[in-house]
Motif scaffolding. Structure first.
Motif, mmCIF file in Angstrom:
data_model
loop_
_atom_site.group_PDB
_atom_site.id
_atom_site.type_symbol
_atom_site.label_atom_id
_atom_site.label_comp_id
_atom_site.label_asym_id
_atom_site.label_seq_id
_atom_site.Cartn_x
_atom_site.Cartn_y
_atom_site.Cartn_z
ATOM 1 N N THR A 112 80.680 23.693 17.013
ATOM 2 C CA THR A 112 79.972 22.495 17.467
ATOM 3 C C THR A 112 78.487 22.810 17.643
ATOM 4 O O THR A 112 77.610 22.065 17.189
ATOM 5 C CB THR A 112 80.567 22.006 18.807
ATOM 6 N N GLY A 128 88.460 26.046 13.310
ATOM 7 C CA GLY A 128 89.687 25.547 13.952
ATOM 8 C C GLY A 128 90.377 24.489 13.113
ATOM 9 O O GLY A 128 91.609 24.465 13.009
ATOM 10 N N VAL A 129 89.585 23.619 12.510
ATOM 11 C CA VAL A 129 90.148 22.558 11.671
ATOM 12 C C VAL A 129 90.712 23.153 10.385
ATOM 13 O O VAL A 129 91.811 22.810 9.946
ATOM 14 C CB VAL A 129 89.068 21.489 11.375
ATOM 15 N N ALA A 149 94.924 21.031 16.505
ATOM 16 C CA ALA A 149 93.858 21.955 16.923
ATOM 17 C C ALA A 149 93.409 21.672 18.359
ATOM 18 O O ALA A 149 92.966 22.578 19.065
ATOM 19 C CB ALA A 149 92.671 21.841 15.970
ATOM 20 N N CYS A 156 82.120 24.937 21.740
ATOM 21 C CA CYS A 156 82.506 25.989 20.789
ATOM 22 C C CYS A 156 81.353 26.282 19.835
ATOM 23 O O CYS A 156 80.458 25.453 19.646
ATOM 24 C CB CYS A 156 83.767 25.591 20.027
ATOM 25 N N VAL A 207 89.623 26.293 22.037
ATOM 26 C CA VAL A 207 90.249 25.428 23.048
ATOM 27 C C VAL A 207 91.029 26.294 24.042
ATOM 28 O O VAL A 207 90.973 26.077 25.261
ATOM 29 C CB VAL A 207 91.168 24.378 22.374
ATOM 30 N N CYS A 214 85.313 23.015 10.529
ATOM 31 C CA CYS A 214 85.062 24.212 11.338
ATOM 32 C C CYS A 214 86.251 25.168 11.175
ATOM 33 O O CYS A 214 87.266 24.801 10.576
ATOM 34 C CB CYS A 214 84.931 23.803 12.808
ATOM 35 N N ALA A 270 82.972 18.218 12.108
ATOM 36 C CA ALA A 270 83.854 19.374 11.912
ATOM 37 C C ALA A 270 85.221 18.992 11.351
ATOM 38 O O ALA A 270 86.008 19.857 10.976
ATOM 39 C CB ALA A 270 84.023 20.121 13.230
ATOM 40 N N THR A 299 85.125 20.949 23.982
ATOM 41 C CA THR A 299 84.354 21.833 23.086
ATOM 42 C C THR A 299 83.384 21.105 22.178
ATOM 43 O O THR A 299 82.512 21.736 21.586
ATOM 44 C CB THR A 299 85.329 22.611 22.171
ATOM 45 N N THR A 300 83.533 19.783 22.046
ATOM 46 C CA THR A 300 82.761 19.057 21.036
ATOM 47 C C THR A 300 81.694 18.140 21.624
ATOM 48 O O THR A 300 81.199 17.248 20.946
ATOM 49 C CB THR A 300 83.713 18.213 20.167
HETATM 50 S S1 SF4 Z 1 85.461 21.816 16.953
HETATM 51 FE FE1 SF4 Z 1 85.480 23.874 17.868
HETATM 52 S S2 SF4 Z 1 87.205 23.832 19.314
HETATM 53 FE FE2 SF4 Z 1 87.466 22.089 17.947
HETATM 54 S S3 SF4 Z 1 88.778 22.856 16.319
HETATM 55 FE FE3 SF4 Z 1 86.668 23.150 15.624
HETATM 56 S S4 SF4 Z 1 86.157 25.260 16.239
HETATM 57 FE FE4 SF4 Z 1 87.974 24.650 17.391
#
Ligand code: SF4
Length: 410
Positions: free
Chosen positions: A294, A67-68, A134, A291, A160, A65, A382, A255-256
């Motif tokens: 997700t 964020g990762v 993250a 998020c 987050v 994702c 993700a 968020t997940t």
């Molecule tokens: S799963 Fe969502 S909150 Fe978590 S790092 Fe990825 S985008 Fe960000």
């Protein structure tokens, strides 16, 4: 992208939150370590690949994702910028064993968890570099790292930070945060710490609908405070008093989590509050903090399982990855679903190693891949890099006695 509140930023340490100016270099390294030409091929060919009598359908949203992507990229940037410094992660950068092991190969240490090599936050020196994951870190961890004067590379995901803002607002307004999540998960630990930032701020973490029902039972006078406290002993803020702190609640979520479950839990809690206090929004607030990444991955699984007559589905990702577990749970409602850590779990056409949803241990299942025509759904959490998805396709081809390359150009 949201920013860390000024009051929380370290006063004197070097603090990087928007990269370290080495994006292009890091991108090249990420490409080298995690790229898959098979995944590229699937994207270009309607997410479908035929290998002999096997049809593989990849979900249209899968894998890393935003964020990762950003967190891993910043770790690579940090290694490039500070080649001679000790660099540490506070814990797992993301919940994928291959990426965490790559961090170790790059000489990045872990201050806690299964990859730790004995150095802890107490042993840090000002010249050390520390990467915040993250998921974010708790307020106390942040204070400790700031006090050590280290160089901080903060990769806390913007999604987050948005949850933190909600929880902080609840606390400021005198609402207890009821967080749908896992109390032991790094993100939920960090988020719940935000609820205690203000005097009188409290939280309670519910893992699933069954736990939300317990909270509702207490609100409606069907469960004693002792029973509630005993059940949630590890999932409440210090000094939590259910008689006082469940009068005004604000719902948020890790968020997940499974989005449908989060929505159902919020609605169930709302109904309990309405029954007790009447139609009075002075006692209930809600904000869906799942998020978008997700949500997109869960939606893509739904689309895949409802638009194809799949014989089975493979979900690739770390066993401790929350979002990957929820993709597996979702898929298992429609087809045989196997959550595998990586392609090595596909031991033979007869034997697969996988983790059933809700269990912590891996199991072996026989006769998972029948001979003859088969339709296989594929997705990845993700935190799963594309090369692990591509390698899974390669392994599936091998189990049919085929070489995947022969089918890419067909
Ligand atoms: S799963 Fe969502 S909150 Fe978590 S790092 Fe990825 S985008 Fe960000």
């Amino acid at each position: 992208m949201s920013t860390t509140p000024l009051a929380q930023q370290p006063p004197s340490t070097q603090y990087f939150q928007k990269g370290l100016g080495l994006k292009a270099v890091a991108q090249g390294l990420l490409e080298r370590d995690y790229h898959s030409h098979i995944v590229d091929y699937l994207r270009r060919h309607d997410f479908t690949l035929r290998i002999a009598d096997m049809e593989i359908h990849l979900a249209q949203e899968f894998g890393f994702c935003y964020g990762v992507d950003r967190a891993v990229e910043y770790a690579y940037q940090a290694r490039e910028k500070f080649p001679d410094r000790r660099i540490f992660l506070t814990g797992e950068i993301i919940h994928n064993p291959h990426v965490n092991r790559r961090m170790i190969e790059m000489g990045i240490g872990f201050l806690s968890g299964q990859y730790s090599n004995g150095v802890s936050a107490e042993n840090l020196a000002p010249e050390d570099v520390v990467i915040l994951p993250a998921f974010g870190v708790t307020i106390n961890e942040f204070k400790q790292l700031s006090a050590a004067g280290c160089i901080l590379v903060d990769t806390t995901c913007g999604s987050v930070l948005n949850v933190w803002k909600r929880v902080e607002q609840y606390a400021r307004d005198g609402f207890t945060s009821v967080i749908h999540g896992k109390y032991f998960h790094e993100e939920t630990k960090a988020t719940s710490s935000q609820a205690t930032k203000y005097p009188g701020g409290h939280y309670l973490v519910v893992r699933n609908m069954e736990e939300a029902e317990r909270v509702c039972d207490f609100i409606l006078g069907k469960l004693s405070r002792e029973e509630l406290l005993a059940h949630f002993v590890k999932a409440i803020s210090p000094g939590f008093d259910p008689d006082l702190h469940l009068q005004k609640i604000g719902v948020a979520n890790q968020t997940t989590m499974l989005s449908s479950e989060s929505l159902a839990i919020a609605e169930r809690l709302k109904q309990a509050i309405l029954s007790k206090y009447g139609a009075d929004d002075a006692h209930f607030r809600n904000f869906d903090t799942i998020c978008s990444a997700t949500q997109d991955r869960q939606d893509a699984v739904m689309k895949l399982v409802t638009s194809h007559q799949l014989d089975l589905m493979l979900i690739v990702g770390g066993y401790n990855s929350s979002n990957t577990n929820h993709l597996a749970a979702l898929a298992s409602q429609y087809t045989r679903a196997y959550h595998i850590e990586d392609p090595r779990c596909l031991m033979s056409a007869e034997l697969i190693r996988h983790k059933p949803f809700g269990q912590s241990e891996e199991v072996e299942t026989r006769d998972w891949l029948a001979a003859g025509p088969v339709k296989i759904g594929l997705t990845a959490g993700a935190s799963t890099p594309n090369n692990k998805i591509g390698e899974t396709v390669v392994r599936l081809a091998e189990l049919r006695g085929e070489k995947v390359e022969a089918w890419l150009s067909a």
